[in-house]
Design a protein around this motif. Structure first.
Motif, mmCIF file in Angstrom:
data_model
loop_
_atom_site.group_PDB
_atom_site.id
_atom_site.type_symbol
_atom_site.label_atom_id
_atom_site.label_comp_id
_atom_site.label_asym_id
_atom_site.label_seq_id
_atom_site.Cartn_x
_atom_site.Cartn_y
_atom_site.Cartn_z
ATOM 1 N N TYR A 66 32.830 40.330 30.027
ATOM 2 C CA TYR A 66 34.310 40.309 29.394
ATOM 3 C C TYR A 66 34.985 40.025 30.692
ATOM 4 O O TYR A 66 34.842 40.368 31.735
ATOM 5 C CB TYR A 66 34.658 41.718 28.832
ATOM 6 C CG TYR A 66 36.038 41.831 28.937
ATOM 7 C CD1 TYR A 66 36.918 41.459 27.896
ATOM 8 C CD2 TYR A 66 36.891 42.509 30.087
ATOM 9 C CE1 TYR A 66 38.228 41.744 27.920
ATOM 10 C CE2 TYR A 66 38.055 42.557 30.059
ATOM 11 C CZ TYR A 66 38.968 42.256 29.005
ATOM 12 O OH TYR A 66 40.149 42.355 29.109
ATOM 13 N N TYR A 68 39.131 39.109 32.202
ATOM 14 C CA TYR A 68 40.759 38.899 32.090
ATOM 15 C C TYR A 68 41.091 38.331 33.355
ATOM 16 O O TYR A 68 41.329 39.043 34.071
ATOM 17 C CB TYR A 68 41.614 40.310 31.571
ATOM 18 C CG TYR A 68 42.928 39.964 31.064
ATOM 19 C CD1 TYR A 68 43.459 39.867 29.924
ATOM 20 C CD2 TYR A 68 43.820 40.016 32.295
ATOM 21 C CE1 TYR A 68 44.749 39.531 29.837
ATOM 22 C CE2 TYR A 68 45.092 39.785 32.076
ATOM 23 C CZ TYR A 68 45.790 39.461 30.716
ATOM 24 O OH TYR A 68 46.985 39.383 30.397
ATOM 25 N N SER A 70 43.925 35.783 35.468
ATOM 26 C CA SER A 70 45.225 35.340 35.476
ATOM 27 C C SER A 70 45.712 34.399 36.401
ATOM 28 O O SER A 70 45.242 34.978 37.682
ATOM 29 C CB SER A 70 46.303 36.665 35.352
ATOM 30 O OG SER A 70 47.740 36.206 35.534
ATOM 31 N N GLY A 73 50.483 34.201 37.207
ATOM 32 C CA GLY A 73 51.117 34.981 36.020
ATOM 33 C C GLY A 73 50.715 34.445 34.633
ATOM 34 O O GLY A 73 51.207 35.001 33.647
ATOM 35 N N PHE A 379 31.335 45.525 37.591
ATOM 36 C CA PHE A 379 32.645 45.329 37.106
ATOM 37 C C PHE A 379 33.212 44.979 38.488
ATOM 38 O O PHE A 379 33.079 45.165 39.688
ATOM 39 C CB PHE A 379 33.425 46.744 37.181
ATOM 40 C CG PHE A 379 34.615 46.832 37.185
ATOM 41 C CD1 PHE A 379 35.304 46.215 36.244
ATOM 42 C CD2 PHE A 379 35.342 47.333 38.167
ATOM 43 C CE1 PHE A 379 36.805 46.146 36.141
ATOM 44 C CE2 PHE A 379 36.754 47.452 38.108
ATOM 45 C CZ PHE A 379 37.373 46.725 37.209
ATOM 46 N N TYR A 381 36.435 42.745 40.395
ATOM 47 C CA TYR A 381 37.711 42.003 40.628
ATOM 48 C C TYR A 381 37.744 41.120 41.531
ATOM 49 O O TYR A 381 37.306 40.829 42.436
ATOM 50 C CB TYR A 381 38.798 43.166 41.159
ATOM 51 C CG TYR A 381 39.916 42.698 41.669
ATOM 52 C CD1 TYR A 381 41.178 42.659 40.638
ATOM 53 C CD2 TYR A 381 40.496 42.876 42.942
ATOM 54 C CE1 TYR A 381 42.341 42.340 40.916
ATOM 55 C CE2 TYR A 381 41.730 42.118 43.029
ATOM 56 C CZ TYR A 381 42.624 41.992 42.373
ATOM 57 O OH TYR A 381 43.729 41.647 42.552
ATOM 58 N N TYR A 383 39.867 37.789 43.180
ATOM 59 C CA TYR A 383 41.012 37.046 43.764
ATOM 60 C C TYR A 383 40.723 35.982 44.357
ATOM 61 O O TYR A 383 40.078 35.868 45.401
ATOM 62 C CB TYR A 383 41.818 38.022 44.687
ATOM 63 C CG TYR A 383 43.387 37.732 44.688
ATOM 64 C CD1 TYR A 383 44.219 38.913 44.165
ATOM 65 C CD2 TYR A 383 43.878 36.667 44.903
ATOM 66 C CE1 TYR A 383 45.615 38.599 43.798
ATOM 67 C CE2 TYR A 383 45.331 36.645 44.964
ATOM 68 C CZ TYR A 383 46.014 37.546 44.381
ATOM 69 O OH TYR A 383 47.724 37.564 44.142
ATOM 70 N N LYS A 396 47.170 30.980 42.685
ATOM 71 C CA LYS A 396 46.583 32.363 42.905
ATOM 72 C C LYS A 396 45.888 32.604 41.261
ATOM 73 O O LYS A 396 46.604 33.001 40.583
ATOM 74 C CB LYS A 396 47.602 33.476 43.191
ATOM 75 C CG LYS A 396 48.075 33.163 44.716
ATOM 76 C CD LYS A 396 49.032 34.059 44.983
ATOM 77 C CE LYS A 396 49.995 33.614 46.220
ATOM 78 N NZ LYS A 396 51.212 34.632 46.492
ATOM 79 N N LEU A 397 44.686 32.898 41.535
ATOM 80 C CA LEU A 397 43.942 33.397 40.407
ATOM 81 C C LEU A 397 43.229 34.762 40.413
ATOM 82 O O LEU A 397 42.710 34.999 41.727
ATOM 83 C CB LEU A 397 42.840 32.396 39.922
ATOM 84 C CG LEU A 397 42.026 32.825 38.671
ATOM 85 C CD1 LEU A 397 41.657 31.635 37.963
ATOM 86 C CD2 LEU A 397 40.735 33.376 38.912
ATOM 87 N N ALA A 398 43.362 35.799 39.753
ATOM 88 C CA ALA A 398 42.935 37.048 39.763
ATOM 89 C C ALA A 398 42.542 37.825 38.501
ATOM 90 O O ALA A 398 43.228 37.364 37.416
ATOM 91 C CB ALA A 398 43.724 38.150 40.566
ATOM 92 N N GLY A 399 41.776 38.604 38.444
ATOM 93 C CA GLY A 399 41.390 39.568 37.359
ATOM 94 C C GLY A 399 40.343 40.297 37.495
ATOM 95 O O GLY A 399 39.561 40.433 38.365
ATOM 96 N N TYR A 400 39.833 40.606 36.158
ATOM 97 C CA TYR A 400 38.526 41.720 36.055
ATOM 98 C C TYR A 400 37.717 41.124 35.200
ATOM 99 O O TYR A 400 37.845 40.366 34.456
ATOM 100 C CB TYR A 400 39.347 42.913 35.334
ATOM 101 C CG TYR A 400 40.536 43.381 35.884
ATOM 102 C CD1 TYR A 400 40.621 44.033 37.090
ATOM 103 C CD2 TYR A 400 41.898 43.091 34.988
ATOM 104 C CE1 TYR A 400 42.141 44.477 37.662
ATOM 105 C CE2 TYR A 400 43.037 43.588 35.400
ATOM 106 C CZ TYR A 400 43.176 44.244 36.743
ATOM 107 O OH TYR A 400 44.354 44.572 37.421
ATOM 108 N N LEU B 29 47.135 41.517 39.636
ATOM 109 C CA LEU B 29 47.207 40.349 39.083
ATOM 110 C C LEU B 29 48.454 39.347 39.536
ATOM 111 O O LEU B 29 49.647 39.930 39.785
ATOM 112 C CB LEU B 29 47.277 40.300 37.503
ATOM 113 C CG LEU B 29 46.208 40.850 36.763
ATOM 114 C CD1 LEU B 29 46.424 40.750 35.174
ATOM 115 C CD2 LEU B 29 44.852 40.179 37.021
ATOM 116 N N PRO B 30 48.177 38.076 39.958
ATOM 117 C CA PRO B 30 49.226 37.359 40.649
ATOM 118 C C PRO B 30 50.391 37.390 39.607
ATOM 119 O O PRO B 30 50.350 37.118 38.442
ATOM 120 C CB PRO B 30 48.429 36.183 40.909
ATOM 121 C CG PRO B 30 47.353 36.213 39.970
ATOM 122 C CD PRO B 30 47.041 37.463 39.827
ATOM 123 N N THR B 32 54.000 35.887 37.924
ATOM 124 C CA THR B 32 54.714 34.446 37.659
ATOM 125 C C THR B 32 55.530 34.073 38.709
ATOM 126 O O THR B 32 56.485 34.848 39.054
ATOM 127 C CB THR B 32 55.319 34.545 36.324
ATOM 128 O OG1 THR B 32 54.305 35.009 35.257
ATOM 129 C CG2 THR B 32 55.615 33.216 35.977
#
Lengths: 408, 403
Positions: A66, A68, A70, A73, A379, A381, A383, A396-400, B29-30, B32
């Motif tokens: 799974y 998520y 971003s 933003g 798990f 994280y 970035y 910038k891309l980050a997520g879990y 998270l980054p 917007t």
């Protein structure tokens, strides 16, 4: 091909159908722990199940997750992914003749690939002949890529987005090993079909070696008739770890057809160094790989496609708890981090002399839990800072990411 | 009654709760980026249907990369729209366009030799184009795309009213439109003004392009080597070939360009910016870099009858010998250039790799240098700027960077 796939799937199904086969007939094939394993052994160094005295052993692994993520933003929301399902079939044909195949279903059934299907003849420990679909031994990840071995949901960016892991081709070659008490020395030499001009004419808008994987014909015919050479030497010390140096190179473009000259010969050359070790005492595992890519891109082509690339990753994995947990004996809880960097276009602009960027830096802290050594729940994280070719402010891309991977 | 919960369940529950809490933390998270720090994004007020078209155009513009298989070249300048317009901002010299032709306004004499645009790159196995020895040429750095729909919707009468071809008011500034032939496929604007079969060009460095459709299909054709039904001729051999992009794609990209938002000014409340704005007006810069324009009626409601602040009059001005490259387009003379919009100027570094490449060919590496290179009709404003104190010059630059 279809019949072969059906046979493998049917064999696997029957091997797991307890109502039809006495499970007591299934036994784990014991691993050879008498000798120091190396990255080049990864293809056979997997858990297999064997039915009675049948000379065929089966295995595989699965990865699902799974995530998520971003970017600046904006997110595509919650994603559940079936990254891959891989099936292995191994067979000892005769005393020193063996066969192994690895078939992978990626992203559901979006991609179905034969990643490995080779016959090995052992003439001497120092001289083995291998032929079939082989995994070119460039770096370490390409050969040692099974999901359950890693604490990270994603494969390394440098291994899959700069180098083309998993990169398999049809060909032949030699390999061998020399053992001493604490050392093992190994080599591999292969000639295979190779790349094509997609590496500089692709929709990624960058020099992208994995683009050649789109050419399914490479298992049937060479794109340009020139073989790709891949060679690796590696050394492992029982206490220190393993160091590998590898090279892969050849002509990638179609320079002639029907006797007519189309272009001059243009080469792609890749150099890689890989290493892994476990620090004594604290048991921190360190595993890394770095590679350099040189591509002869026509001067009159766009600078969008890099002439040089470099990148790599290093993983630090620290076991923090090793005990019986939730009823699983010898379960291990790990803390880990992966550091990654890729520069897809190393050079300067002709027009300004300024640096060409097109690079990414990534940090991936992780926690993984291994109820057994063959299964991992992880798990992550992530970035990423990714710059375009001009070096504008990075996206910038980050997520879990949460995933499971296990051999079966 | 005492309930005994096994320790393993407690540990599992704590672990799961910790992970879920971690994942719920948006701060990791980054965020917007502020809307005023970006040039891309749609104009406010589009309908959901228009948003869908905008997104299709966005994909075609920013994601589509052409390869020899999908029609790239064989001779080209760039492989995608995004290559020239990162983030919809000004471009970098690595995708500079070179146009070649002649000094007079009698039409390009080198169309049969691949003019007006040089395709300076080629796919493997092919050779790029060369500038004919007798041709003159000029280099054009890719412009920003933002707010193009507003510029497109300005009525011809508004542009013509700003013109002062014979400098009747004696201020030394004599802007005039570039009268150009509109391609046969053009949708002529309502209430268009025509002179001798020619229309007012408003896009491009020399205002030689009539409309966004023309801009789009010409860029596909001349920059990427992609044919369309509108521009069906291969730049390599001049032969008509099958279209390599569809009507749908062209229309989507045109809609995308038309509905990109106007740059949002920043720091407008700061004293130095406000002082700089006044100095900008006092120095006479606003005589060409007109602060306010108003659109006419548009089929896109969000663009209809809107006053906006592009800092351009869309007219040609003689910029002096220093900016005379000896090349022209349409009825423009060689030292004449269309007033470039100044909106978004302060964000240019973010699309040009961290530094400025200003003026038509990117020769100016700072705003100050760009002003210093103004000659001809811009000379007086240049002189006025040079006579300001360092603090005043700084304020004026701050104002320009706020746009």
């Amino acid at each position: 091909m279809k019949k072969y796939l059906l046979f493998v799937i049917a064999s696997f199904f029957f091997s797991h159908a307890g109502a039809q086969i006495d499970p007591s007939l299934l036994r784990r094939v014991p691993k050879d722990t008498s000798r120091l394993p190396m990255n080049m052994d990864a293809v056979y160094n997997r858990p297999f199940l064997q039915m009675g005295k049948l000379p065929v052993a089966l295995g595989g692994y699965v990865e699902a997750n799974y995530q998520y993520l971003s970017e600046d933003g904006k997110s595509e929301g919650h994603q559940f992914q079936m990254r891959r399902l891989t099936l292995f079939v191994a067979s000892t044909i005769y005393k020193r003749i063996k066969f192994l195949s690895e078939i992978e279903f990626e992203d559901g059934t979006k991609e179905i690939n034969i990643e490995f299907a080779s016959v090995d003849f052992e003439l001497d420990p120092l001289l083995n002949l291998r032929g079939g679909v082989i995994m070119n031994p460039i770096g370490a990840f390409n050969q040692n890529h099974d999901g359950p071995k890693w604490e990270f949901v994603d494969r390394p960016i440098s291994a899959t987005q700069m180098l083309p892991a998993t990169w398999s081709n049809v060909g032949f070659g030699l390999y061998g090993k020399k053992y001493t008490d604490n050392w093992v020395y190994a080599y591999e030499l292969y000639l295979t079909n190779g790349f094509d001009d997609k590496i500089i004419t692709n929709s990624e808008n960058k020099t992208f070696l994995p683009a050649s994987k789109e050419n399914k014909d490479r298992f049937e015919e060479s794109f340009n008739g020139s073989p790709l050479f891949t060679g690796k030497v590696a050394v492992r010390n029982r206490k220190i770890g393993e160091l590998g140096l590898s090279y892969m190179g050849g002509v990638y473009n179609k320079y002639q057809e029907d006797g007519l000259t189309l272009d001059k010969k243009r080469r792609v050359d890749v150099f890689a160094v890989d290493f892994n070790t476990t620090l004594p005492g604290i048991k921190t595992s360190i595993n890394g790989e770095w590679a350099w890519v040189h591509v002869n891109v026509p001067d009159t082509y766009t600078e969008q496609f890099g002439r040089k690339q470099q990148g790599g990753f290093v993983d630090f994995v620290q076991p923090v708890l090793k005990k019986s947990m939730l009823g699983f004996e010898n379960a291990v809880l790990n803390a880990a981090v992966r550091l990654e960097y890729v520069d897809w276009n190393k050079g300067t602009f002709k027009s300004t002399g300024g640096n060409i960027a097109d690079d990414v830096i990534s940090v991936v802290p992780a926690v993984s839990w291994r109820p057994t050594s063959q299964t991992v729940i992880r798990f992550n994280y992530r970035y990423n800072w990714q710059r375009d070719i001009l070096g504008n402010p990075p996206a910038k891309l980050a997520g879990y990411q949460f995933g499971i991977s296990t051999y079966f | 009654m005492k309930i005994n919960i096994p320790k393993k369940w407690i540990i599992t529950a704590i672990t799961v709760a910790t992970i879920i809490s971690f994942m719920a933390c948006e701060k990791l998270l980054p965020g917007t980026p502020p809307d005023d720090s970006l040039l891309d994004g749609p104009v406010e007020g589009l309908t959901p249907e228009q948003h869908q078209i905008f997104l299709r155009g966005d994909v075609a513009f920013n994601d589509d990369v052409f390869t020899p298989t999908t029609g790239l070249g064989p001779m080209f300048v760039a492989t995608s729209c995004k290559s020239c317009h990162a983030g919809d901002g000004k471009g970098h010299p690595f995708t500079t366009l070179t146009r070649f032709g002649q000094k007079d306004s009698t039409g390009n004499k080198f169309l049969h030799q691949g003019g007006p645009q040089l395709q300076n790159r080629a796919i493997p196995g092919f050779q790029p184009e060369q500038i004919p020895a007798e041709a003159t040429f000029s280099s054009f750095t890719p412009p920003a795309n933002t707010g193009l729909g507003f510029l497109d919707a300005v009525p011809d009468a508004t542009i013509l009213a700003l013109a002062d071809e014979n400098d009747v008011n004696g201020d030394g500034i004599s802007g005039r439109p570039n009268w150009v032939y509109a391609p046969a496929y053009s949708n002529i604007r309502p209430n268009a003004i025509v002179r001798n079969g020619k229309y007012i060009g408003r896009l491009g460095k020399k205002a030689a392009t009539y409309s966004l459709v023309q801009q789009t299909v010409t860029a596909y054709n001349q920059d990427i080597g992609i044919t369309s039904t509108y521009e069906p001729y291969d730049t390599y051999n001049g032969l008509e070939i099958d279209p390599e992009v569809t009507y749908q794609t062209v229309n989507d990209v045109v809609f995308y360009l038309q509905t990109l938002k106007a740059p949002i000014p920043r720091n407008q409340d700061r004293e130095d910016v406000q002082a700089g704005k006044q100095l900008f007006i006092n120095a006479g810069c606003g005589k060409c870099h007109t602060p306010n324009l108003t659109t006419g009626s548009s089929s896109i409601a969000a663009l209809s009858n809107k006053t906006f602040h592009p800092y351009t009059d869309l007219l040609l001005h003689d910029m002096g010998s220093g900016l005379d490259d000896g090349y022209t387009e349409g009825s423009a003379t060689t030292p004449e250039w269309r007033t470039p919009p100044l909106w978004g100027l302060g964000l240019s570094k973010k699309s040009q790799g961290g530094q400025y490449f200003l003026l038509h060919d990117g020769r100016a590496k700072s705003i100050e240098e760009a002003i210093q290179l103004h000659g001809g009709e811009g000379q007086q404003s240049n002189t006025n700027f040079q006579q300001l104190s360092p603090a005043e010059r700084n304020n004026l630059i701050k104002f320009l960077e706020s746009l």
